[in-house]
Structures are given as structure tokens and as C-alpha cells.
Design a protein around this motif. Structure first.
Motif, PDB file in Angstrom:
ATOM      1  N   GLY A  47       0.815  -1.215   0.000  1.00 13.94           N
ATOM      2  CA  GLY A  47       0.000   0.000   0.000  1.00 13.94           C
ATOM      3  C   GLY A  47       0.845   1.259   0.000  1.00 13.94           C
ATOM      4  O   GLY A  47       0.520   2.237  -0.700  1.00 13.94           O
ATOM      5  N   ARG A  48       1.930   1.249   0.765  1.00 13.89           N
ATOM      6  CA  ARG A  48       2.828   2.415   0.798  1.00 13.89           C
ATOM      7  C   ARG A  48       3.511   2.627  -0.547  1.00 13.89           C
ATOM      8  O   ARG A  48       3.608   3.763  -1.036  1.00 13.89           O
ATOM      9  CB  ARG A  48       3.878   2.215   1.893  1.00 13.89           C
ATOM     10  CG  ARG A  48       3.334   2.243   3.297  1.00 13.89           C
ATOM     11  CD  ARG A  48       2.906   3.605   3.742  1.00 13.89           C
ATOM     12  NE  ARG A  48       4.053   4.498   3.918  1.00 13.89           N
ATOM     13  CZ  ARG A  48       3.962   5.776   4.296  1.00 13.89           C
ATOM     14  NH1 ARG A  48       2.764   6.298   4.515  1.00 13.89           N
ATOM     15  NH2 ARG A  48       5.023   6.513   4.439  1.00 13.89           N
ATOM     16  N   TYR A  82       2.817   5.759  -3.043  1.00 19.43           N
ATOM     17  CA  TYR A  82       3.868   6.657  -3.525  1.00 19.43           C
ATOM     18  C   TYR A  82       3.812   6.780  -5.047  1.00 19.43           C
ATOM     19  O   TYR A  82       3.881   7.880  -5.598  1.00 19.43           O
ATOM     20  CB  TYR A  82       5.233   6.133  -3.081  1.00 19.43           C
ATOM     21  CG  TYR A  82       6.398   6.948  -3.602  1.00 19.43           C
ATOM     22  CD1 TYR A  82       6.741   8.156  -3.005  1.00 19.43           C
ATOM     23  CD2 TYR A  82       7.135   6.507  -4.692  1.00 19.43           C
ATOM     24  CE1 TYR A  82       7.803   8.914  -3.485  1.00 19.43           C
ATOM     25  CE2 TYR A  82       8.196   7.250  -5.180  1.00 19.43           C
ATOM     26  CZ  TYR A  82       8.526   8.458  -4.576  1.00 19.43           C
ATOM     27  OH  TYR A  82       9.574   9.199  -5.076  1.00 19.43           O
ATOM     28  N   LEU A  83       3.691   5.633  -5.728  1.00 19.77           N
ATOM     29  CA  LEU A  83       3.650   5.656  -7.190  1.00 19.77           C
ATOM     30  C   LEU A  83       2.389   6.323  -7.721  1.00 19.77           C
ATOM     31  O   LEU A  83       2.400   6.899  -8.813  1.00 19.77           O
ATOM     32  CB  LEU A  83       3.726   4.222  -7.732  1.00 19.77           C
ATOM     33  CG  LEU A  83       5.029   3.463  -7.469  1.00 19.77           C
ATOM     34  CD1 LEU A  83       4.901   2.030  -7.966  1.00 19.77           C
ATOM     35  CD2 LEU A  83       6.206   4.164  -8.155  1.00 19.77           C
ATOM     36  N   THR A  84       1.335   6.264  -6.936  1.00 21.47           N
ATOM     37  CA  THR A  84       0.053   6.817  -7.396  1.00 21.47           C
ATOM     38  C   THR A  84      -0.072   8.302  -7.127  1.00 21.47           C
ATOM     39  O   THR A  84      -0.610   9.044  -7.958  1.00 21.47           O
ATOM     40  CB  THR A  84      -1.106   6.068  -6.715  1.00 21.47           C
ATOM     41  OG1 THR A  84      -1.003   4.669  -6.979  1.00 21.47           O
ATOM     42  CG2 THR A  84      -2.454   6.565  -7.231  1.00 21.47           C
ATOM     43  N   LYS A  98       4.263  14.664 -10.947  1.00 20.41           N
ATOM     44  CA  LYS A  98       2.908  14.568 -11.498  1.00 20.41           C
ATOM     45  C   LYS A  98       2.839  13.839 -12.828  1.00 20.41           C
ATOM     46  O   LYS A  98       1.890  13.101 -13.101  1.00 20.41           O
ATOM     47  CB  LYS A  98       2.311  15.965 -11.649  1.00 20.41           C
ATOM     48  CG  LYS A  98       1.891  16.588 -10.324  1.00 20.41           C
ATOM     49  CD  LYS A  98       1.131  17.881 -10.548  1.00 20.41           C
ATOM     50  CE  LYS A  98       0.632  18.463  -9.219  1.00 20.41           C
ATOM     51  NZ  LYS A  98      -0.141  19.706  -9.423  1.00 20.41           N
ATOM     52  N   SER A  99       3.812  14.037 -13.660  1.00 15.54           N
ATOM     53  CA  SER A  99       3.761  13.427 -14.994  1.00 15.54           C
ATOM     54  C   SER A  99       3.822  11.902 -14.943  1.00 15.54           C
ATOM     55  O   SER A  99       3.388  11.223 -15.876  1.00 15.54           O
ATOM     56  CB  SER A  99       4.915  13.947 -15.855  1.00 15.54           C
ATOM     57  OG  SER A  99       6.161  13.636 -15.243  1.00 15.54           O
ATOM     58  N   GLY A 100       4.340  11.353 -13.817  1.00 16.63           N
ATOM     59  CA  GLY A 100       4.481   9.905 -13.725  1.00 16.63           C
ATOM     60  C   GLY A 100       3.537   9.249 -12.737  1.00 16.63           C
ATOM     61  O   GLY A 100       3.642   8.055 -12.481  1.00 16.63           O
ATOM     62  N   ARG A 101       2.623  10.018 -12.169  1.00 19.54           N
ATOM     63  CA  ARG A 101       1.712   9.457 -11.172  1.00 19.54           C
ATOM     64  C   ARG A 101       0.655   8.565 -11.824  1.00 19.54           C
ATOM     65  O   ARG A 101       0.093   8.914 -12.864  1.00 19.54           O
ATOM     66  CB  ARG A 101       1.010  10.567 -10.397  1.00 19.54           C
ATOM     67  CG  ARG A 101       1.925  11.376  -9.508  1.00 19.54           C
ATOM     68  CD  ARG A 101       1.162  12.474  -8.781  1.00 19.54           C
ATOM     69  NE  ARG A 101       2.067  13.288  -7.981  1.00 19.54           N
ATOM     70  CZ  ARG A 101       1.691  14.355  -7.293  1.00 19.54           C
ATOM     71  NH1 ARG A 101       0.416  14.740  -7.312  1.00 19.54           N
ATOM     72  NH2 ARG A 101       2.577  15.027  -6.596  1.00 19.54           N
ATOM     73  N   ILE A 102       0.373   7.447 -11.168  1.00 26.70           N
ATOM     74  CA  ILE A 102      -0.706   6.580 -11.661  1.00 26.70           C
ATOM     75  C   ILE A 102      -2.039   7.309 -11.609  1.00 26.70           C
ATOM     76  O   ILE A 102      -2.892   7.141 -12.490  1.00 26.70           O
ATOM     77  CB  ILE A 102      -0.761   5.286 -10.828  1.00 26.70           C
ATOM     78  CG1 ILE A 102       0.540   4.489 -10.984  1.00 26.70           C
ATOM     79  CG2 ILE A 102      -1.947   4.416 -11.243  1.00 26.70           C
ATOM     80  CD1 ILE A 102       0.625   3.251 -10.108  1.00 26.70           C
ATOM     81  N   ARG A 110      -5.544   4.404   0.555  1.00 26.86           N
ATOM     82  CA  ARG A 110      -6.505   5.479   0.796  1.00 26.86           C
ATOM     83  C   ARG A 110      -5.928   6.534   1.731  1.00 26.86           C
ATOM     84  O   ARG A 110      -6.133   7.739   1.553  1.00 26.86           O
ATOM     85  CB  ARG A 110      -7.778   4.879   1.396  1.00 26.86           C
ATOM     86  CG  ARG A 110      -8.886   5.895   1.650  1.00 26.86           C
ATOM     87  CD  ARG A 110      -9.476   6.432   0.360  1.00 26.86           C
ATOM     88  NE  ARG A 110     -10.206   7.653   0.575  1.00 26.86           N
ATOM     89  CZ  ARG A 110     -11.460   7.718   1.033  1.00 26.86           C
ATOM     90  NH1 ARG A 110     -12.110   6.587   1.297  1.00 26.86           N
ATOM     91  NH2 ARG A 110     -12.055   8.876   1.198  1.00 26.86           N
ATOM     92  N   GLY A 111      -5.164   6.096   2.735  1.00 24.74           N
ATOM     93  CA  GLY A 111      -4.594   7.032   3.688  1.00 24.74           C
ATOM     94  C   GLY A 111      -3.460   7.872   3.133  1.00 24.74           C
ATOM     95  O   GLY A 111      -3.123   8.913   3.689  1.00 24.74           O
ATOM     96  N   THR A 112      -2.845   7.436   2.028  1.00 29.19           N
ATOM     97  CA  THR A 112      -1.738   8.192   1.436  1.00 29.19           C
ATOM     98  C   THR A 112      -2.193   9.554   0.934  1.00 29.19           C
ATOM     99  O   THR A 112      -1.490  10.560   1.095  1.00 29.19           O
ATOM    100  CB  THR A 112      -1.114   7.398   0.271  1.00 29.19           C
ATOM    101  OG1 THR A 112      -0.693   6.122   0.750  1.00 29.19           O
ATOM    102  CG2 THR A 112       0.081   8.142  -0.311  1.00 29.19           C
ATOM    103  N   GLU A 113      -3.344   9.602   0.319  1.00 28.63           N
ATOM    104  CA  GLU A 113      -3.900  10.857  -0.205  1.00 28.63           C
ATOM    105  C   GLU A 113      -5.418  10.739  -0.081  1.00 28.63           C
ATOM    106  O   GLU A 113      -6.122  10.418  -1.040  1.00 28.63           O
ATOM    107  CB  GLU A 113      -3.482  11.063  -1.661  1.00 28.63           C
ATOM    108  CG  GLU A 113      -3.775  12.438  -2.219  1.00 28.63           C
ATOM    109  CD  GLU A 113      -2.882  13.514  -1.643  1.00 28.63           C
ATOM    110  OE1 GLU A 113      -3.408  14.622  -1.388  1.00 28.63           O
ATOM    111  OE2 GLU A 113      -1.682  13.254  -1.440  1.00 28.63           O
ATOM    112  N   ARG A 114      -5.928  10.964   1.133  1.00 26.51           N
ATOM    113  CA  ARG A 114      -7.291  10.591   1.468  1.00 26.51           C
ATOM    114  C   ARG A 114      -8.353  11.291   0.632  1.00 26.51           C
ATOM    115  O   ARG A 114      -9.410  10.725   0.341  1.00 26.51           O
ATOM    116  CB  ARG A 114      -7.546  10.879   2.959  1.00 26.51           C
ATOM    117  CG  ARG A 114      -8.875  10.365   3.465  1.00 26.51           C
ATOM    118  CD  ARG A 114      -8.867  10.273   4.977  1.00 26.51           C
ATOM    119  NE  ARG A 114      -7.889   9.303   5.451  1.00 26.51           N
ATOM    120  CZ  ARG A 114      -8.122   7.998   5.499  1.00 26.51           C
ATOM    121  NH1 ARG A 114      -9.272   7.504   5.084  1.00 26.51           N
ATOM    122  NH2 ARG A 114      -7.186   7.183   5.937  1.00 26.51           N
TER     123      ARG A 114
END
Length: 428
Positions: A214-215, A219-221, A226-230, A269-273
């Protein structure tokens, strides 16, 4: 007549029905699972049916893997849509259900299977472990709504979080049943290995791998440039990749994949709620879950109509089913919630609506593929009967009951206010 073309036609019709029916059934005392089972029965009795006329005992592996897939997809969806951050006090109602209601239910159902059905110790324990968890698939009608919609009162949160965790936490009891079934010399030598591996290692590694995956995915998401975020793709298909990655990685190290998938979803979900991408992930996962559920429940209805499995049902199986659903789960759930701040009506709904479903079929198929259990036909027939009764009774009751409790608590107006505040905060 071309069987392949008939199959495509029927599949398309059923998919369209399961897409349209939730809209029609929204205000009716019916559920989509009920309709799917009825469709399966009708198709099985039709001369043009493409459905196989055989029960799961003739193909344990297929039953195991199909139910396994729909459960892990449902677990990912359940974790993603919970808005409430993980915490000891915030999740106290969940911990109570897991620590008390589930083990008590397992013991009571096992005792019932041993005393009334005449099952041996291994089969009785397997019956209890199979039927104790609340199903994350068929309980969707009483779970929290999509992320950030405000549809998360204590009732919906309790049943969603319980379903997310107890499907994995019942695994040690299933493994104990397998160990007992394989213990031909009736010794207790298996207990040490069971405690060290099946309880300590597999639960710990499942939780740790779920958090780690999840961590990394969080991070990848959300955290890389920004250009590489899922999340930048806006493609909900990633939910299926997240699910399979978490489950597969955990199973490879010998952990409980069910636990890992739910923990991964909570961690992600907690990474960017507050990201809207959670909604995309949830919506796609829900569509896949509904499609898989539809296929399996149509096949479930076909198996019921075929009749060979239900021929093993007798008055004792009926009594076990009724007592399990009407006494054991409600009583265990109610006692576990003594001292909680929720109103009596809310506690009663949480205690009663512990729906049994496809997860039970998975555990039964998994265990019977690993060891030989006595009276296996009776075991399968009883589980199928309990699932059938649970789907129909809970499916008919859930809509009017939840509508009544929502009106009594004025939930709709509070939810509307919360959604308005959330929209205002995002626009600032």
C-alpha cells in the motif's frame, strides 16, 4: 443450435440486467443477488441453458479460484471506500466484532454442527470457520458508499470494516480444521506449528505486506512527480492491478492475501485521502465485483436447480441454518457491542445483518481441496442452504430497514450537509 452464440446472448442479457436492476431495486425490498440466483434457476431449467449441470464438489478448484477472485476484488473496494482513518478508538466497534463476535460464532456453529449434524471435530470447526465471516461481496447493499460521499454512518462502517477484516482473520480457524482433518493419530503435535505459522506468521506477514504494498503503490500513485503518477491516468483499471499485486505478493511469502488486500486498500486510501482518483478506483472495482458476483450467483442458482447438492439437506440442516442466522450471529454481535455508544436499534441492525455468501464457498472449497473431511456432502449442502436463506432474508429486509433507520436518524439531511461542506472545501 450454436451453444456459443446462445451463451453470448444470455451473458449479454444477464449483464445488462445486472447493470439496470440496481436502479430499479433501489427502493424495493429486493436485492441484486436474489435476482441473480433466480436467473440462474430459470436458466438451468431452460432447454437452452449453457450452464453446467453439476455441483462444486465435481470441480473444487474452479469453485475455489472463482470465489477467491471475487472476494479479493470486494476487499479492495471495501478498503478504498472507508473514509474513517484507521485507529483504535475510531474502529472500536470493529475490534469488538472481530475479537468477540467472530470467535464466539465459530465455536457456537461448530458445536451445532457436531451436536446436531453429527460432524466430526474437523468438519464441525470448518463449518464454523466458513460461516462466521460477514461476506464483503453480498453485503454491498448495507456497506458504506463510494469514497467521499458521506455515506458512512456507524452501521455501514461497522459492517464494511468487519467484512474487510474477518474474511482474513477466519483463515487460522480454517487452517486448524485442515490440520485436525489430517491428524490421523489424534495427537496435539500440530498445535505448535499452527500457532507459529498459521496464526503468527501468516497474519503478521499478511498485515506487513499489505501495508508495504500500500505504501509503495501510494507513492507511485500520488507522490512521484505529477507526470508519472498513476493517479494522473484517471484509469480505474489500476484497482484490479493493485488487488492482484497485493494478493499475489503476500501469498508468495506465505501470508494471508485476504488480510493484505484490505490493508493495502486502507494504506493506499490514507496516502492521499481526499483524491478523486479513489472514486475512479472504487467505481471500476465495483463494476468488476458486480460482474463476477453475477456470474457466480447465476451458477449458484443453477446448482440449486440441479438438485443433487440440496438432496443432502434435511431437517437438521434447516435447523442449523435458522439457528446460525437468527440466534448465533445476532446474539454474538449484540453481546460484543454492549457498552458501545450506539443506539439499541443500530446495534441490533449490526448484529443481525452479518450476511453469509461467496466467501463461505471459497473457504469450503479451499479446505476440502487440502484435506479429507467427513460428511462433506452434508457440509456443502448446509453452507449452501445458509447462504440461500441469508441472501433472501437479508436481501428483502435490508432496504426497508436501512430506509427506516436513516429516516429515524435524519441521515439523509446530515449526509447532504456533509457532502456540501466537502465540495466547498475542495473548491477553496
Amino acid at each position: 443450435m450454436n451453444a456459443y452464440v446462445v451463451t453470448l446472448f444470455i451473458f449479454g442479457a444477464v449483464v445488462l440486467l445486472t447493470t439496470w436492476l440496481p436502479l430499479v431495486l433501489r427502493r424495493m425490498p429486493l436485492s441484486l443477488p436474489i435476482c441473480c440466483i433466480v436467473i440462474g434457476v430459470v436458466l438451468s431449467l431452460s432447454p437452452f441453458t449453457p450452464l453446467p449441470q453439476r455441483n462444486p464438489l465435481q470441480n473444487i478448484g474452479l469453485a475455489e479460484h472463482l470465489t477467491e477472485l471475487v472476494v479479493i476484488v470486494a476487499l479492495m473496494g471495501a478498503g478504498l471506500k472507508i473514509d474513517r482513518p484507521l485507529g483504535w478508538r475510531r474502529w472500536m466497534i470493529t475490534w469488538r466484532l472481530l475479537v468477540f463476535a467472530m470467535p464466539v460464532s465459530i465455536a457456537a456453529i461448530a458445536a451445532l454442527g457436531w451436536g446436531l449434524l453429527g460432524l466430526g471435530p474437523a468438519s464441525a470447526l470448518l463449518l464454523g470457520a466458513t460461516l462466521a465471516p460477514t461476506d464483503p461481496v453480498l453485503a454491498a447493499d448495507i456497506q458504506v458508499g463510494p469514497p467521499q460521499t458521506g455515506e458512512e454512518d456507524d452501521i455501514r462502517f461497522a459492517l464494511t470494516s468487519e467484512a474487510g477484516l474477518n474474511d482474513g482473520l477466519s483463515f487460522p480457524f480454517v487452517m486448524a480444521a485442515i490440520a485436525i482433518a489430517g491428524n490421523s493419530d489424534f495427537t496435539t503435535n500440530w498445535i505448535g506449528h499452527w500457532l507459529a505459522v498459521d496464526v503468527l506468521w501468516k497474519l503478521t506477514s499478511g498485515t506487513a505486506m499489505g501495508w508495504l504494498v500500500g505504501r509503495v503503490l501510494g507513492y507511485l500513485t500520488f507522490k512521484v512527480p505529477k507526470s508519472g503518477r498513476i493517479a494522473k491516468t484517471g484509469d480505474g483499471l489500476a484497482a484490479l492491478g493493485f488487488t492482484c499485486l497485493s494478493y499475489g505478493a503476500t501469498e508468495l511469502v506465505g501470508g494471508y492475501g485476504f488480510v493484505a488486500v484490505f490493508v493495502t486498500a486502507l494504506t493506499l486510501r490514507g496516502t492521499e485521502r481526499d483524491s478523486s482518483f479513489h472514486g475512479e478506483l472504487h467505481d471500476f472495482g465495483e463494476q468488476i465485483e458486480r460482474l463476477l458476483m453475477m456470474v457466480l450467483l447465476v451458477c449458484f442458482g443453477s446448482v440449486l436447480a440441479e438438485g443433487s447438492l440440496l438432496s443432502h439437506v434435511d431437517w437438521r440442516s434447516i435447523i442449523v441454518a435458522v439457528v446460525t442466522l437468527a440466534v448465533i450471529r445476532p446474539l454474538a454481535g449484540w453481546i460484543s457491542l454492549i457498552g458501545c455508544r450506539q443506539a439499541r436499534a443500530e446495534k441490533l441492525i449490526i448484529a443481525v445483518f452479518g450476511i453469509r455468501g461467496l466467501g463461505s464457498i471459497y473457504y469450503l472449497a479451499f479446505a476440502t481441496g487440502k484435506a479429507k473431511f467427513d460428511r462433506i456432502e452434508t457440509l456443502w449442502a448446509t453452507v449452501f442452504m445458509i447462504i440461500l436463506i441469508s441472501v433472501f432474508i437479508h436481501g428483502v429486509a435490508v432496504t426497508p430497514v436501512m430506509r427506516w433507520i436513516d429516516c429515524a436518524r435524519d441521515v439523509d439531511s446530515m449526509r447532504s450537509k456533509k457532502q456540501t461542506l466537502q465540495r466547498a472545501e475542495r473548491e477553496m
